[in-house]
Design an enzyme around this catalytic site. Structure first.
Site, mmCIF file in Angstrom:
data_model
loop_
_atom_site.group_PDB
_atom_site.id
_atom_site.type_symbol
_atom_site.label_atom_id
_atom_site.label_comp_id
_atom_site.label_asym_id
_atom_site.label_seq_id
_atom_site.Cartn_x
_atom_site.Cartn_y
_atom_site.Cartn_z
ATOM 1 N N GLY A 1 43.325 41.611 40.018
ATOM 2 C CA GLY A 1 41.971 41.105 39.749
ATOM 3 C C GLY A 1 41.909 40.460 38.383
ATOM 4 N N LEU A 2 42.081 39.140 38.357
ATOM 5 C CA LEU A 2 42.199 38.463 37.060
ATOM 6 C C LEU A 2 40.960 37.638 36.704
ATOM 7 C CD1 LEU A 2 45.965 37.443 37.128
ATOM 8 C CD2 LEU A 2 44.865 39.162 35.666
ATOM 9 N N GLY B 3 39.717 41.834 34.039
ATOM 10 C CA GLY B 3 41.123 42.097 34.363
ATOM 11 C C GLY B 3 42.059 41.406 33.390
ATOM 12 N N LYS C 164 35.998 42.766 42.104
ATOM 13 C CA LYS C 164 34.553 42.933 42.258
ATOM 14 C C LYS C 164 34.261 44.239 42.987
ATOM 15 C CE LYS C 164 30.744 39.918 43.632
ATOM 16 N NZ LYS C 164 30.336 39.500 42.304
ATOM 17 N N SER D 286 33.754 50.546 29.848
ATOM 18 C CA SER D 286 32.615 49.903 29.183
ATOM 19 C C SER D 286 33.049 49.191 27.920
ATOM 20 C CB SER D 286 31.528 50.910 28.846
ATOM 21 O OG SER D 286 30.511 50.241 28.124
ATOM 22 N N LYS E 284 29.769 56.406 33.878
ATOM 23 C CA LYS E 284 29.620 54.988 33.517
ATOM 24 C C LYS E 284 28.268 54.460 33.997
ATOM 25 C CE LYS E 284 30.196 50.809 32.254
ATOM 26 N NZ LYS E 284 30.360 49.699 33.099
ATOM 27 N N ARG F 54 -3.490 69.485 46.602
ATOM 28 C CA ARG F 54 -2.586 69.447 47.759
ATOM 29 C C ARG F 54 -2.941 70.561 48.742
ATOM 30 N NH1 ARG F 54 2.534 70.773 46.872
ATOM 31 N NH2 ARG F 54 3.350 69.592 48.631
HETATM 32 P P1 NBP Z 1 34.191 40.096 39.093
HETATM 33 O O1 NBP Z 1 33.363 41.309 39.306
HETATM 34 O O2 NBP Z 1 33.508 38.779 39.030
HETATM 35 O O3 NBP Z 1 35.313 40.027 40.242
HETATM 36 C C1 NBP Z 1 36.180 38.947 40.319
HETATM 37 C C2 NBP Z 1 37.559 39.391 40.732
HETATM 38 O O4 NBP Z 1 37.518 40.049 42.001
HETATM 39 C C3 NBP Z 1 38.488 38.212 40.895
HETATM 40 O O5 NBP Z 1 39.774 38.562 40.474
HETATM 41 C C4 NBP Z 1 38.433 37.957 42.384
HETATM 42 O O6 NBP Z 1 39.544 37.277 42.895
HETATM 43 C C5 NBP Z 1 38.425 39.379 42.881
HETATM 44 N N1 NBP Z 1 38.020 39.499 44.283
HETATM 45 C C6 NBP Z 1 36.864 39.223 44.905
HETATM 46 BR BR1 NBP Z 1 35.404 38.487 44.095
HETATM 47 N N2 NBP Z 1 36.861 39.510 46.201
HETATM 48 C C7 NBP Z 1 38.096 39.965 46.454
HETATM 49 C C8 NBP Z 1 38.719 40.438 47.617
HETATM 50 N N3 NBP Z 1 38.060 40.500 48.767
HETATM 51 N N4 NBP Z 1 39.999 40.846 47.528
HETATM 52 C C9 NBP Z 1 40.666 40.788 46.354
HETATM 53 N N5 NBP Z 1 40.112 40.355 45.197
HETATM 54 C C10 NBP Z 1 38.840 39.963 45.243
HETATM 55 O O7 NBP Z 1 35.112 40.257 37.780
HETATM 56 P P2 NBP Z 1 34.813 40.900 36.361
HETATM 57 O O8 NBP Z 1 33.516 40.446 35.787
HETATM 58 O O9 NBP Z 1 36.062 40.702 35.572
HETATM 59 O O10 NBP Z 1 34.666 42.455 36.676
HETATM 60 C C11 NBP Z 1 35.664 43.219 37.310
HETATM 61 C C12 NBP Z 1 35.097 44.610 37.554
HETATM 62 O O11 NBP Z 1 34.777 45.205 36.287
HETATM 63 C C13 NBP Z 1 33.801 44.589 38.356
HETATM 64 O O12 NBP Z 1 33.720 45.740 39.156
HETATM 65 C C14 NBP Z 1 32.731 44.651 37.295
HETATM 66 O O13 NBP Z 1 31.519 45.185 37.758
HETATM 67 C C15 NBP Z 1 33.402 45.568 36.274
HETATM 68 N N6 NBP Z 1 32.910 45.432 34.905
HETATM 69 C C16 NBP Z 1 32.573 44.220 34.408
HETATM 70 C C17 NBP Z 1 32.127 44.136 33.093
HETATM 71 C C18 NBP Z 1 31.777 42.781 32.501
HETATM 72 O O14 NBP Z 1 31.310 42.765 31.347
HETATM 73 N N7 NBP Z 1 31.990 41.681 33.204
HETATM 74 C C19 NBP Z 1 32.050 45.274 32.294
HETATM 75 C C20 NBP Z 1 32.452 46.496 32.829
HETATM 76 C C21 NBP Z 1 32.875 46.562 34.135
HETATM 77 P P3 NBP Z 1 39.493 35.687 43.060
HETATM 78 O O15 NBP Z 1 39.901 35.120 41.739
HETATM 79 O O16 NBP Z 1 40.474 35.428 44.120
HETATM 80 O O17 NBP Z 1 38.100 35.301 43.450
#
Ligand code: NBP
Length: 472
Positions: free
Chosen positions: A10-11, A15, A75, A127, A182, A446
């Protein structure tokens, strides 16, 4: 073929940054992403830091040291299940899967329970946003002791540091406990941000201060007992000039607050557990209220307000507001920890409240000096899940600052400034510290209309009164 100590799937932004953090701490990372182009671009930019990628899950799994440690940063929701289903047939005894996304803790419990024998599953709250993932997040893993033993060296290296230099990670508890903590962290984050927004609003509406002046007040707050990441970032958010026109950017930002859902999860969870979480829930409502911009514009034109002269000089108000924010925030934490206590009892999780406060001291969005104060307070109670208001140091702080919270809430009401967070933080304190509440009256009503019965304070049993037979 070179073997990697850890793999990451998950990049997107989280990630990528977590992978770079791991590599910078001496753990080269093999990565995989559903869309290969993203992985290619990532490795082109950062491959030299100790990172690589595979185009197939088969190659990815073959490249990892045994037992494999695989972090999922995809995600939350169905993508986690889809990724697990693709991985599981190829895993071996001892392999550890770590879901570092914002998964719902019910899903994490389900996934933990459905793991094939010998495969370990960790639900880990992360976090700190993208910056935290890169430089050191607060990590909240929920898993069994065996899995914790395997992942501990990695997690301790990449986590942020607490006030005494220890890593902001602890073995929170089993299965869903990490994601649960969290989730509550995010609920507290909603509440604290809402209270800060209300403080900003009062200074703006009542004292007609420009953003730059409010930012200097918040900067001063950040030198005192409110010192925290959120007050630190409030300063540039308020003082930033607009690039597109004259004036401050904050005045051009549409006043509709977004939400991704973890706040709503906390509110729903509190209702399901019968826990009192007024400020965290109200913060979710406040974001919903903000979304009704069209309706607010119409109604604002129908109910004109005249804001009277401020009640006290600004320099005095600033001090009262600081104290009110402090007491209000303690009330938010008390609510959050009470919800955790109730759920932990329900789930039979043994949690250490001192450790939870400690791992929030650094890396995460709610990191603050206050967390160190709470950590020490809970330490006196040996980490037991006592109500925060009962701890002597907290009692002392509240006795000092609750009068300010009352004053600020009352001024907001008099001046017509919505202060949902301040009001509910105070209401929670007033209710929880009242030996008798008017619930006796509710019980009477009540029993009158529904024969719901009531208990008495002077004898055991369940009572019903034929109220309508009495002289009315
Ligand atoms: P996203 O929550 O936007 O997820 C994107 C990633 O999920 C991409 O690598 C995407 O691959 C992959 N993905 C999806 Br969408 N559907 C998929 C599937 N069916 N199979 C495999 N891979 C799939 O990314 P993020 O914002 O980096 O967050 C990652 C996690 O960390 C989430 O759960 C988020 O809630 C959590 N989080 C985020 C933050 C923040 O500040 N953003 C903070 C703390 C926690 P692709 O490139 O092929 O679409």
């Amino acid at each position: 073929m070179k073997k990697y100590p850890v793999g990451l799937i998950g990049l997107a932004v989280m990630g990528q940054n977590l992978a770079r953090n791991l590599a910078s701490k001496g753990f080269p990372v093999m990565t995989y992403n559903r869309t290969t182009q993203t992985a290619e671009e990532f490795i082109k930019a950062y491959g030299h830091e100790g990172l690589d990628f595979c185009t197939t899950l088969k190659d990815f799994l073959a490249s990892l040291e045994r037992p494999r440690k695989i972090i999922l940063m995809v995600k939350a929701g169905a993508p986690v299940d889809e990724t697990l289903n693709a991985l599981l047939p190829f895993l071996e005894k001892g392999d550890v899967l770590i879901d570092g996304g914002n998964s719902n803790y019910h899903d994490t419990i389900r996934r933990s329970q459905s793991m094939p024998k010998g495969i370990e599953f960790v639900g880990m709250g992360v976090s700190g946003g993208e910056e935290g993932a890169l430089r050191g997040p607060s990590l909240m893993p929920g898993c069994n002791k065996e899995a914790w033993k395997v992942i501990r060296p990695l997690m301790q290296k990449i986590a942020a540091k607490d006030f005494s230099g220890k890593p902001c990670v602890t073995h929170v508890g089993p299965d869903g406990a990490g994601h649960y903590i969290k989730m509550v962290h995010n609920g507290i984050e909603y509440a604290v941000m809402q209270m800060m927004a209300e403080a900003y609003d009062m200074l703006k509406r009542m004292y007609r201060l420009p953003p730059q002046r409010i930012s200097t007040i918040f900067a001063d707050y950040n030198q005192g007992k409110l010192k925290s990441f959120l007050f630190e970032i409030a300063v540039p958010v308020l003082s930033r000039k607009d690039d597109l026109k004259s004036g401050y950017l904050i005045d051009s930002i549409l006043d509709k607050a977004g939400q991704k859902g973890t706040g709503r999860w906390v509110a729903l969870d509190a209702l399901e557990h019968g826990a009192a979480l007024p400020t965290l829930t109200e913060a979710v409502y406040a974001r919903s209220l903000s979304s009704f911009k069209k309706e607010r514009l119409l109604l604002a034109s129908l109910y004109k307000r005249t804001i009277p002269k401020p009640p006290i000089p600004l320099n005095e108000f600033i001090i009262v507001l600081e104290n009110a924010l402090y007491a209000g925030m303690i009330s938010c934490y008390a609510q959050g920890f009470e919800l955790i206590r109730i759920t932990a009892e329900d789930q039979k999780w043994k949690l250490n409240f001192a450790e939870i406060a400690r791992i929030w001291e650094g890396g995460c969005i709610i990191r603050a000096d206050l967390l160190n104060f709470l950590h020490e307070a809970f330490l006196i109670e040996k980490g037991k899940p006592v109500h925060l208001f009962t701890i002597p140091s907290i009692r002392h702080a509240l006795n000092k600052d609750i009068p300010s919270l009352r004053a600020i809430t009352s001024v907001a009401v008099q001046y017509g400034v919505p202060a949902l967070a301040f009001g509910t933080a105070l209401g929670y304190f007033e209710s929880m510290t009242s030996a008798i509440l008017p619930a006796q009256f509710i019980q009477g009503l009540r029993d009158f209309f529904g024969a719901h019965t009531y208990e008495r304070i002077d004898r055991k049993g369940s009572f019903h009164t034929p109220w309508s037979n009495l002289n009315l």
